[in-house]
Scaffold this motif. Structure first.
Motif, PDB file in Angstrom:
ATOM      1  N   GLU A  38       6.597 -27.599  80.375  1.00  0.00           N
ATOM      2  CA  GLU A  38       7.390 -27.218  79.303  1.00  0.00           C
ATOM      3  C   GLU A  38       7.463 -28.166  78.178  1.00  0.00           C
ATOM      4  OE1 GLU A  38       9.656 -24.981  76.922  1.00  0.00           O
ATOM      5  OE2 GLU A  38       8.582 -24.251  78.964  1.00  0.00           O
ATOM      6  N   ARG A  41       3.996 -28.443  76.164  1.00  0.00           N
ATOM      7  CA  ARG A  41       4.019 -27.033  75.536  1.00  0.00           C
ATOM      8  C   ARG A  41       4.897 -27.175  74.327  1.00  0.00           C
ATOM      9  NH1 ARG A  41       4.531 -23.900  80.495  1.00  0.00           N
ATOM     10  NH2 ARG A  41       2.616 -23.427  81.032  1.00  0.00           N
ATOM     11  N   SER A  42       6.214 -27.797  74.340  1.00  0.00           N
ATOM     12  CA  SER A  42       7.015 -27.644  73.343  1.00  0.00           C
ATOM     13  C   SER A  42       7.066 -28.880  72.193  1.00  0.00           C
ATOM     14  CB  SER A  42       8.398 -27.398  73.824  1.00  0.00           C
ATOM     15  OG  SER A  42       8.928 -28.704  74.367  1.00  0.00           O
ATOM     16  N   GLN A  47       1.196 -33.280  71.465  1.00  0.00           N
ATOM     17  CA  GLN A  47       0.145 -32.476  71.269  1.00  0.00           C
ATOM     18  C   GLN A  47      -0.735 -32.957  70.121  1.00  0.00           C
ATOM     19  OE1 GLN A  47       0.318 -28.141  71.104  1.00  0.00           O
ATOM     20  NE2 GLN A  47       1.458 -28.207  73.199  1.00  0.00           N
ATOM     21  N   TYR A 110      -3.326 -30.932  76.967  1.00  0.00           N
ATOM     22  CA  TYR A 110      -3.047 -29.863  77.855  1.00  0.00           C
ATOM     23  C   TYR A 110      -3.061 -28.845  77.091  1.00  0.00           C
ATOM     24  CZ  TYR A 110      -0.461 -26.545  80.488  1.00  0.00           C
ATOM     25  OH  TYR A 110      -0.208 -25.126  81.232  1.00  0.00           O
ATOM     26  N   ARG A 111      -3.770 -27.561  77.660  1.00  0.00           N
ATOM     27  CA  ARG A 111      -3.717 -26.351  76.876  1.00  0.00           C
ATOM     28  C   ARG A 111      -3.433 -25.160  77.859  1.00  0.00           C
ATOM     29  NH1 ARG A 111      -3.583 -29.300  73.574  1.00  0.00           N
ATOM     30  NH2 ARG A 111      -4.640 -29.746  71.767  1.00  0.00           N
ATOM     31  N   ASP A 112      -4.258 -24.695  78.709  1.00  0.00           N
ATOM     32  CA  ASP A 112      -3.700 -23.610  79.435  1.00  0.00           C
ATOM     33  C   ASP A 112      -4.080 -23.806  80.859  1.00  0.00           C
ATOM     34  OD1 ASP A 112      -6.539 -23.742  79.163  1.00  0.00           O
ATOM     35  OD2 ASP A 112      -6.633 -21.585  78.207  1.00  0.00           O
TER      36      ASP A 112
END
Length: 206
Positions: A38, A41-42, A47, A110-112
Protein backbone atom coordinates in the motif's frame (compact mmCIF):
# COMPACT_ATOMS: atom_id res chain seq x y z
CA UNK A 1 14.07 -10.16 -11.88
CA UNK A 2 15.54 -12.12 -8.97
CA UNK A 3 17.53 -9.10 -7.72
CA UNK A 4 14.40 -6.96 -7.79
CA UNK A 5 12.32 -9.56 -5.99
CA UNK A 6 15.04 -10.19 -3.41
CA UNK A 7 15.40 -6.52 -2.61
CA UNK A 8 11.67 -5.99 -2.41
CA UNK A 9 11.22 -9.12 -0.33
CA UNK A 10 13.97 -8.13 2.08
CA UNK A 11 12.10 -4.94 2.79
CA UNK A 12 8.80 -6.77 3.19
CA UNK A 13 10.23 -9.39 5.48
CA UNK A 14 11.97 -6.82 7.61
CA UNK A 15 8.91 -4.83 8.55
CA UNK A 16 8.09 -6.99 11.54
CA UNK A 17 6.52 -5.35 14.60
CA UNK A 18 7.46 -5.99 18.21
CA UNK A 19 4.35 -8.14 18.69
CA UNK A 20 6.19 -10.89 16.77
CA UNK A 21 6.95 -12.58 20.11
CA UNK A 22 3.29 -13.64 20.37
CA UNK A 23 2.08 -13.44 16.76
CA UNK A 24 2.84 -16.27 14.32
CA UNK A 25 5.60 -15.11 11.96
CA UNK A 26 3.68 -16.07 8.82
CA UNK A 27 0.77 -13.89 9.94
CA UNK A 28 3.22 -11.05 10.50
CA UNK A 29 4.79 -11.34 7.08
CA UNK A 30 1.35 -11.55 5.49
CA UNK A 31 -0.01 -8.46 7.24
CA UNK A 32 3.13 -6.41 6.72
CA UNK A 33 3.21 -7.32 3.04
CA UNK A 34 -0.16 -5.67 2.60
CA UNK A 35 1.04 -2.58 4.45
CA UNK A 36 4.20 -2.22 2.38
CA UNK A 37 2.44 -2.73 -0.93
CA UNK A 38 0.00 0.00 0.00
CA UNK A 39 2.86 2.39 0.82
CA UNK A 40 4.65 1.66 -2.44
CA UNK A 41 1.49 1.99 -4.52
CA UNK A 42 0.50 5.31 -2.97
CA UNK A 43 3.87 7.03 -2.57
CA UNK A 44 4.84 8.72 -5.83
CA UNK A 45 8.15 9.89 -4.40
CA UNK A 46 9.24 6.31 -3.76
CA UNK A 47 8.07 5.18 -7.19
CA UNK A 48 9.90 8.14 -8.67
CA UNK A 49 13.20 7.06 -7.12
CA UNK A 50 13.49 9.48 -4.18
CA UNK A 51 16.62 7.91 -2.66
CA UNK A 52 16.51 9.86 0.58
CA UNK A 53 12.90 8.92 1.23
CA UNK A 54 13.50 5.28 0.39
CA UNK A 55 16.51 5.05 2.70
CA UNK A 56 14.57 6.79 5.46
CA UNK A 57 11.75 4.25 5.07
CA UNK A 58 14.19 1.35 5.23
CA UNK A 59 16.00 2.85 8.19
CA UNK A 60 12.76 3.28 10.14
CA UNK A 61 11.00 0.06 9.22
CA UNK A 62 13.70 -2.45 8.29
CA UNK A 63 16.79 -2.03 10.42
CA UNK A 64 15.18 -2.62 13.83
CA UNK A 65 13.82 -6.00 12.74
CA UNK A 66 16.82 -7.64 11.09
CA UNK A 67 19.57 -9.37 13.02
CA UNK A 68 22.37 -7.93 10.91
CA UNK A 69 25.07 -9.13 13.28
CA UNK A 70 24.01 -12.75 12.84
CA UNK A 71 23.61 -12.25 9.09
CA UNK A 72 27.14 -10.85 8.89
CA UNK A 73 28.56 -13.61 11.07
CA UNK A 74 26.98 -16.27 8.85
CA UNK A 75 28.13 -14.52 5.65
CA UNK A 76 31.72 -14.17 6.87
CA UNK A 77 31.72 -17.76 8.12
CA UNK A 78 34.69 -19.21 9.99
CA UNK A 79 36.73 -16.08 9.34
CA UNK A 80 34.44 -14.22 11.75
CA UNK A 81 36.50 -15.63 14.63
CA UNK A 82 39.60 -13.87 13.28
CA UNK A 83 37.99 -10.46 13.61
CA UNK A 84 38.38 -8.35 16.73
CA UNK A 85 35.21 -7.01 18.38
CA UNK A 86 35.85 -3.67 16.69
CA UNK A 87 36.30 -5.32 13.29
CA UNK A 88 33.12 -7.36 13.82
CA UNK A 89 31.21 -4.14 14.48
CA UNK A 90 32.71 -2.56 11.35
CA UNK A 91 31.83 -5.59 9.25
CA UNK A 92 28.26 -5.63 10.55
CA UNK A 93 27.78 -1.92 9.87
CA UNK A 94 29.28 -2.14 6.37
CA UNK A 95 27.27 -5.25 5.42
CA UNK A 96 24.07 -3.68 6.72
CA UNK A 97 24.72 -0.57 4.64
CA UNK A 98 25.44 -2.69 1.57
CA UNK A 99 22.17 -4.61 1.88
CA UNK A 100 20.13 -1.48 2.49
CA UNK A 101 21.66 0.46 -0.40
CA UNK A 102 21.67 -2.46 -2.81
CA UNK A 103 18.05 -3.45 -2.35
CA UNK A 104 16.18 -0.33 -1.30
CA UNK A 105 16.02 0.61 -4.97
CA UNK A 106 13.72 -2.38 -5.51
CA UNK A 107 10.96 -0.49 -3.73
CA UNK A 108 10.84 1.99 -6.59
CA UNK A 109 10.38 -0.80 -9.14
CA UNK A 110 7.34 -2.50 -7.65
CA UNK A 111 4.48 -2.66 -10.10
CA UNK A 112 2.18 -5.67 -10.06
CA UNK A 113 3.93 -8.50 -8.25
CA UNK A 114 1.64 -10.85 -6.31
CA UNK A 115 2.88 -12.65 -3.22
CA UNK A 116 1.39 -16.02 -2.31
CA UNK A 117 1.99 -17.59 1.10
CA UNK A 118 2.62 -21.26 1.83
CA UNK A 119 1.47 -23.00 5.03
CA UNK A 120 3.89 -22.54 7.90
CA UNK A 121 5.67 -25.74 8.89
CA UNK A 122 6.58 -24.97 12.47
CA UNK A 123 5.61 -25.90 16.00
CA UNK A 124 4.61 -23.55 18.79
CA UNK A 125 7.91 -24.15 20.60
CA UNK A 126 10.16 -23.56 17.58
CA UNK A 127 12.60 -20.68 17.92
CA UNK A 128 13.67 -20.68 14.25
CA UNK A 129 11.10 -20.75 11.45
CA UNK A 130 10.99 -20.45 7.70
CA UNK A 131 8.14 -18.49 6.14
CA UNK A 132 7.70 -19.63 2.54
CA UNK A 133 6.23 -17.45 -0.17
CA UNK A 134 6.12 -17.32 -3.94
CA UNK A 135 6.33 -14.09 -5.90
CA UNK A 136 4.40 -14.01 -9.18
CA UNK A 137 4.66 -11.43 -11.91
CA UNK A 138 3.03 -11.44 -15.38
CA UNK A 139 5.41 -12.61 -18.05
CA UNK A 140 7.92 -14.16 -15.65
CA UNK A 141 8.41 -17.43 -13.84
CA UNK A 142 7.33 -17.48 -10.18
CA UNK A 143 10.20 -17.11 -7.71
CA UNK A 144 10.19 -18.84 -4.33
CA UNK A 145 11.16 -16.59 -1.41
CA UNK A 146 11.78 -18.03 2.05
CA UNK A 147 12.27 -15.85 5.11
CA UNK A 148 14.28 -17.36 7.97
CA UNK A 149 13.48 -15.83 11.34
CA UNK A 150 14.59 -16.43 14.90
CA UNK A 151 12.55 -15.80 18.01
CA UNK A 152 14.29 -13.48 20.47
CA UNK A 153 13.36 -11.52 23.57
CA UNK A 154 12.80 -8.54 21.27
CA UNK A 155 10.53 -10.47 18.90
CA UNK A 156 11.09 -12.31 15.63
CA UNK A 157 14.20 -11.24 13.72
CA UNK A 158 15.09 -12.04 10.12
CA UNK A 159 18.59 -13.44 9.66
CA UNK A 160 18.45 -14.89 6.16
CA UNK A 161 16.42 -14.75 2.96
CA UNK A 162 16.42 -17.67 0.53
CA UNK A 163 15.63 -16.85 -3.10
CA UNK A 164 14.94 -19.74 -5.47
CA UNK A 165 16.79 -22.04 -3.09
CA UNK A 166 19.83 -19.78 -2.72
CA UNK A 167 20.59 -18.35 0.73
CA UNK A 168 21.49 -14.67 0.84
CA UNK A 169 24.19 -15.14 3.48
CA UNK A 170 25.61 -18.23 1.78
CA UNK A 171 25.70 -16.39 -1.53
CA UNK A 172 27.88 -13.69 -0.02
CA UNK A 173 30.10 -16.13 1.86
CA UNK A 174 32.16 -17.16 -1.16
CA UNK A 175 32.98 -13.56 -2.04
CA UNK A 176 33.77 -12.67 1.56
CA UNK A 177 36.03 -15.70 1.97
CA UNK A 178 38.03 -14.69 -1.11
CA UNK A 179 38.33 -11.11 0.14
CA UNK A 180 39.69 -12.33 3.48
CA UNK A 181 42.16 -14.65 1.76
CA UNK A 182 43.39 -11.76 -0.34
CA UNK A 183 43.50 -8.90 2.15
CA UNK A 184 42.52 -10.23 5.54
CA UNK A 185 39.63 -8.94 7.62
CA UNK A 186 40.71 -5.34 7.00
CA UNK A 187 40.64 -6.03 3.28
CA UNK A 188 37.06 -7.25 3.50
CA UNK A 189 36.06 -4.18 5.48
CA UNK A 190 37.70 -1.89 2.90
CA UNK A 191 36.00 -3.75 0.06
CA UNK A 192 32.56 -3.37 1.64
CA UNK A 193 33.14 0.29 2.43
CA UNK A 194 34.34 0.98 -1.11
CA UNK A 195 31.27 -0.73 -2.54
CA UNK A 196 29.01 1.30 -0.29
CA UNK A 197 30.77 4.49 -1.39
CA UNK A 198 30.24 3.60 -5.05
CA UNK A 199 26.55 2.90 -4.46
CA UNK A 200 26.11 6.20 -2.61
CA UNK A 201 27.85 8.14 -5.37
CA UNK A 202 25.73 6.39 -8.01
CA UNK A 203 22.54 7.27 -6.13
CA UNK A 204 23.65 10.89 -5.84
CA UNK A 205 24.17 11.11 -9.60
CA UNK A 206 20.81 9.61 -10.48
Amino acid sequence: MKALILGFSLSLAALLPAQAAVTPPDDLVRSVTGEVLEIVRSDRDIQGGDTAKILALVDEKVLPHFNFRRMTMLAVGRDWRQATPEQQAQLTDAFRTLLVRTYSNALTQYRDQVIEFRPLRAGAADTTVQVRTEVRQPGAQPVAIDYVLERTDAGWKVFDVIVAGVSLVTNYRGTFTQEVRTGGIEGLIRSLENRNRELAEGAARS
